[in-house]
Design a protein around this motif. Structure first.
Motif, mmCIF file in Angstrom:
data_model
loop_
_atom_site.group_PDB
_atom_site.id
_atom_site.type_symbol
_atom_site.label_atom_id
_atom_site.label_comp_id
_atom_site.label_asym_id
_atom_site.label_seq_id
_atom_site.Cartn_x
_atom_site.Cartn_y
_atom_site.Cartn_z
ATOM 1 N N LYS A 201 -22.972 23.733 -8.644
ATOM 2 C CA LYS A 201 -22.405 24.523 -9.729
ATOM 3 C C LYS A 201 -22.004 23.906 -10.898
ATOM 4 N N LEU A 202 -21.077 22.891 -10.611
ATOM 5 C CA LEU A 202 -20.528 22.078 -11.556
ATOM 6 C C LEU A 202 -21.420 21.184 -12.426
ATOM 7 N N GLU A 203 -22.555 20.750 -11.573
ATOM 8 C CA GLU A 203 -23.513 19.972 -12.150
ATOM 9 C C GLU A 203 -24.310 20.775 -13.039
ATOM 10 N N LEU A 204 -24.792 22.091 -12.674
ATOM 11 C CA LEU A 204 -25.631 22.718 -13.713
ATOM 12 C C LEU A 204 -24.620 23.254 -14.903
ATOM 13 N N ASP A 205 -23.401 23.671 -14.594
ATOM 14 C CA ASP A 205 -22.766 24.093 -15.727
ATOM 15 C C ASP A 205 -22.643 22.793 -16.665
ATOM 16 N N ASN A 206 -22.523 21.621 -16.223
ATOM 17 C CA ASN A 206 -22.117 20.430 -16.991
ATOM 18 C C ASN A 206 -23.784 20.319 -17.931
ATOM 19 N N LEU A 207 -24.596 20.582 -17.089
ATOM 20 C CA LEU A 207 -26.196 20.224 -17.855
ATOM 21 C C LEU A 207 -26.126 21.363 -19.000
ATOM 22 N N GLY A 208 -25.565 22.550 -19.027
ATOM 23 C CA GLY A 208 -25.626 23.636 -19.723
ATOM 24 C C GLY A 208 -24.905 23.360 -20.925
ATOM 25 N N ARG A 209 -23.717 22.812 -20.715
ATOM 26 C CA ARG A 209 -22.518 22.337 -21.620
ATOM 27 C C ARG A 209 -23.179 21.240 -22.465
ATOM 28 N N LEU A 210 -23.904 20.030 -22.051
ATOM 29 C CA LEU A 210 -24.476 19.096 -22.744
ATOM 30 C C LEU A 210 -25.705 19.626 -23.688
ATOM 31 N N PHE A 211 -26.294 20.843 -23.233
ATOM 32 C CA PHE A 211 -27.434 21.244 -24.045
ATOM 33 C C PHE A 211 -26.849 21.986 -25.211
ATOM 34 N N VAL A 245 -41.302 25.662 -14.896
ATOM 35 C CA VAL A 245 -40.967 26.302 -15.959
ATOM 36 C C VAL A 245 -40.084 27.679 -15.674
ATOM 37 N N ALA A 246 -40.414 28.216 -14.505
ATOM 38 C CA ALA A 246 -39.648 29.596 -14.071
ATOM 39 C C ALA A 246 -38.136 29.357 -13.887
ATOM 40 N N SER A 247 -38.046 28.239 -12.999
ATOM 41 C CA SER A 247 -36.679 28.025 -12.868
ATOM 42 C C SER A 247 -35.965 27.287 -14.094
ATOM 43 N N GLY A 248 -36.661 26.765 -14.935
ATOM 44 C CA GLY A 248 -36.043 26.236 -16.149
ATOM 45 C C GLY A 248 -35.689 27.400 -17.137
ATOM 46 N N TYR A 249 -36.640 28.234 -17.154
ATOM 47 C CA TYR A 249 -36.468 29.524 -17.955
ATOM 48 C C TYR A 249 -35.146 30.327 -17.444
ATOM 49 N N ALA A 250 -35.159 30.493 -16.014
ATOM 50 C CA ALA A 250 -33.937 31.005 -15.731
ATOM 51 C C ALA A 250 -32.693 30.207 -15.916
ATOM 52 N N PHE A 251 -32.594 28.825 -15.815
ATOM 53 C CA PHE A 251 -31.615 28.184 -16.269
ATOM 54 C C PHE A 251 -31.082 28.324 -17.644
ATOM 55 N N LEU A 252 -32.144 28.525 -18.580
ATOM 56 C CA LEU A 252 -32.026 28.555 -19.937
ATOM 57 C C LEU A 252 -31.338 29.942 -20.305
ATOM 58 N N GLN A 253 -31.869 31.118 -19.506
ATOM 59 C CA GLN A 253 -31.285 32.164 -20.143
ATOM 60 C C GLN A 253 -29.928 32.340 -19.377
ATOM 61 N N HIS A 254 -29.760 31.899 -18.261
ATOM 62 C CA HIS A 254 -28.382 31.988 -17.841
ATOM 63 C C HIS A 254 -27.299 31.244 -18.601
ATOM 64 N N TYR A 255 -27.506 30.228 -19.214
ATOM 65 C CA TYR A 255 -26.811 29.427 -20.050
ATOM 66 C C TYR A 255 -26.971 29.794 -21.416
ATOM 67 N N ARG A 285 -46.496 30.478 -21.794
ATOM 68 C CA ARG A 285 -46.880 31.023 -22.803
ATOM 69 C C ARG A 285 -46.523 32.647 -22.818
ATOM 70 N N ILE A 286 -46.691 33.314 -21.813
ATOM 71 C CA ILE A 286 -46.327 34.599 -21.667
ATOM 72 C C ILE A 286 -44.831 34.931 -21.843
ATOM 73 N N HIS A 287 -43.894 34.094 -21.769
ATOM 74 C CA HIS A 287 -42.671 34.322 -22.363
ATOM 75 C C HIS A 287 -42.379 33.610 -23.468
ATOM 76 N N GLY A 288 -43.347 33.270 -24.092
ATOM 77 C CA GLY A 288 -43.252 32.873 -25.613
ATOM 78 C C GLY A 288 -42.203 31.179 -25.507
ATOM 79 N N MET A 289 -42.584 30.713 -24.719
ATOM 80 C CA MET A 289 -41.701 29.442 -24.471
ATOM 81 C C MET A 289 -42.641 28.049 -24.447
ATOM 82 N N LEU A 290 -43.741 28.224 -24.718
ATOM 83 C CA LEU A 290 -44.873 27.169 -24.871
ATOM 84 C C LEU A 290 -44.667 26.104 -25.849
ATOM 85 N N GLY A 291 -44.097 24.890 -25.713
ATOM 86 C CA GLY A 291 -43.739 24.093 -26.968
ATOM 87 C C GLY A 291 -44.559 22.906 -27.210
ATOM 88 N N SER A 292 -45.001 22.077 -25.996
ATOM 89 C CA SER A 292 -45.428 21.089 -26.066
ATOM 90 C C SER A 292 -46.152 20.722 -24.742
#
Ligand code: XUL
Ligand code: CO
Length: 441
Positions: A201-211, A245-255, A285-292
């Protein structure tokens, strides 16, 4: 001084050319749809694989023979810049990508590392003035040095978090200085070896903080690049937080970061996660998240990140299908995060590898565009989901029904009729399109 004196500018000679140092399918000016191949494909060279790596692996030392090998330290870093821009020019490549340590050696302190970086960045900036090649993205290497043994932003050690943050700050300044289109975060060691000693939990929170800090700082300095997360499920850690992508998207949304980031999708990372390349592209793509895209391929018999140059035309076709359906890559591109094999140690192999990759994506692009023009897969899919266009199906997708009504409907059904998915027929049609592309049709 020339670093590739035996190689002339690589030209397009068409599918029947027997010149190994020519493009057979990649014709930058040729239009596919209403854009040129160069505009759609936006190829990039990965500095680390092509100019920095020596082709060592866990079982053996480097094999690469390079004309810049005779230099050391900062002289080596400068020679690599000269070689890189000669390579870009000869290959007519529009973009490149790098980590800080690819372009400049780490010093004995953060201050010294930054000084080295500044010197090479200003040299690169000068070279870019006379070159068409632009910076697709840069990133910071927060995983190689022993200080990152337990991770960077997800380290248990707050000093390491601070050091990583300082490096990201510098990376954003470098990106701004060189006009980078994107800024990439690949998890590196942002994951864990074992849960037995890990505060997830702390590691994920800290990642979110850095971003969040990175987003804020980029805004503050006016660096308007697209931020990208590059998912990878494992290696070097046993579990990486940006798994796919799916878990990354959940992470981005959560934070609360989903509006500030998109994904940089790497083919070999997709397959390591147990997905196909096109699955990851489609999900983004279907979530509008395709960057590169980090364009490479894995080896079907090896379970690690082999980073081969992409040559599988079926895979490039399905990838380009997703990219075209996305309306292109926007500010992203196709970065060859790919390395020549350890046995391909000669300098010319670097050209052959990129030609193979560029031609493979050019074929993929042409075939995908035809599949779209002829609505081959659209027709199949439309047909397959027809049951949702009328009757009870339409009620379901319009949100006009509920479990009680659906039960009533199901009780009244005397027979449920399914139809074939026709997979073999579809694959046979795709083969036909591929073969017609070879024939120049
Ligand atoms: C590692 C990888 C990285 C990123 C940038 O597997 O793909 O090179 O692309 O850090
Ligand atoms: Co990559």
């Amino acid at each position: 001084m020339s670093y590739f004196s035996n190689i002339d500018k690589i030209k397009y000679e068409g599918p029947t050319s027997t010149n190994p140092l020519a493009f057979k399918f990649y014709n930058p000016e040729e239009k596919v749809g209403n854009q040129t191949m160069e505009e759609i494909l936006r190829f990039g060279v990965a500095y680390w694989h092509t100019f920095t790596a020596d082709l060592s692996d866990p079982f053996g030392t480097g094999t690469a023979v390079r004309s810049w090998d005779k230099f050391t330290g900062m002289d080596l870093a400068k020679a690599r810049v000269e070689a890189a821009f000669e390579f870009f020019e000869k290959l007519n490549i529009p973009y490149f990508c790098f980590h800080d340590v690819d372009i400049a050696p780490e010093g004995s302190s953060l201050r010294e590392s930054n000084k080295n970086l500044d010197e090479i960045v200003s040299m690169i900036k000068d070279y870019m003035k006379d070159s068409k090649t632009k910076l697709l993205w840069n990133t910071m290497n927060n995983f190689t040095h022993p200080r990152f043994v337990h991770g960077a932003a997800s380290s248990n050690n707050a000093d390491v978090f601070a050091y990583s943050a300082a490096k990201v700050k510098k990376g954003l300044e470098v990106g701004k200085e060189l006009g980078a289109e994107n800024y990439v975060f690949w998890g590196g060691r942002e994951g864990y070896e074992t849960l037995l000693n890990t505060d997830m939990k702390l590691e994920l929170d800290n990642l979110g903080r850095l971003f969040h800090m990175a987003v804020d700082y980029a805004k503050e300095i006016g660096f308007d690049a697209q931020f990208l997360i590059e998912p990878k499920p494992k290696e070097p850690t046993s579990h990486q937080y940006d798994f796919d992508v799916a878990s990354g998207y959940a992470f981005l949304q959560h934070y609360g970061l989903h509006n500030d980031f998109k994904f940089n999708i790497e083919a070999n990372h997709a397959t390591l996660a147990g997905h196909t390349f096109e699955h990851e592209l489609r999900y983004a793509r279907i979530h509008g998240m395709l960057g590169s895209v980090d364009a490479n391929q894995g080896h079907p018999l090896l379970g690690w990140d082999t980073d081969e140059f992409p040559t599988d035309l079926y895979a490039t076709t399905l990838a380009m299908y997703e990219i075209l359906k996305n309306g292109g890559l926007g500010r992203g591109g196709l970065n060859f995060d790919a390395k020549v094999r350890r046995g391909s140690f000669e300098q010319d192999d670097l050209f052959h590898a990129h030609i193979a990759g560029m031609d493979s994506f050019a074929v993929g692009l042409k075939v995908a565009q035809k599949l779209i023009d002829d609505e081959v897969l659209d027709d199949v899919v439309e047909d397959r989901y027809q049951s949702y266009t009328a009757g009870i199906g339409l009620e379901i997708v319009n949100g006009n029904t509920n479990l009680r009504q659906l039960e009533e409907y199901a009780l009244g059904l005397t027979e449920i009729k399914n139809e074939s998915g026709k997979l073999e027929r579809i694959k046979s049609t795709i083969n036909q399109y591929l073969l017609r592309a070879y024939a120049g049709e």
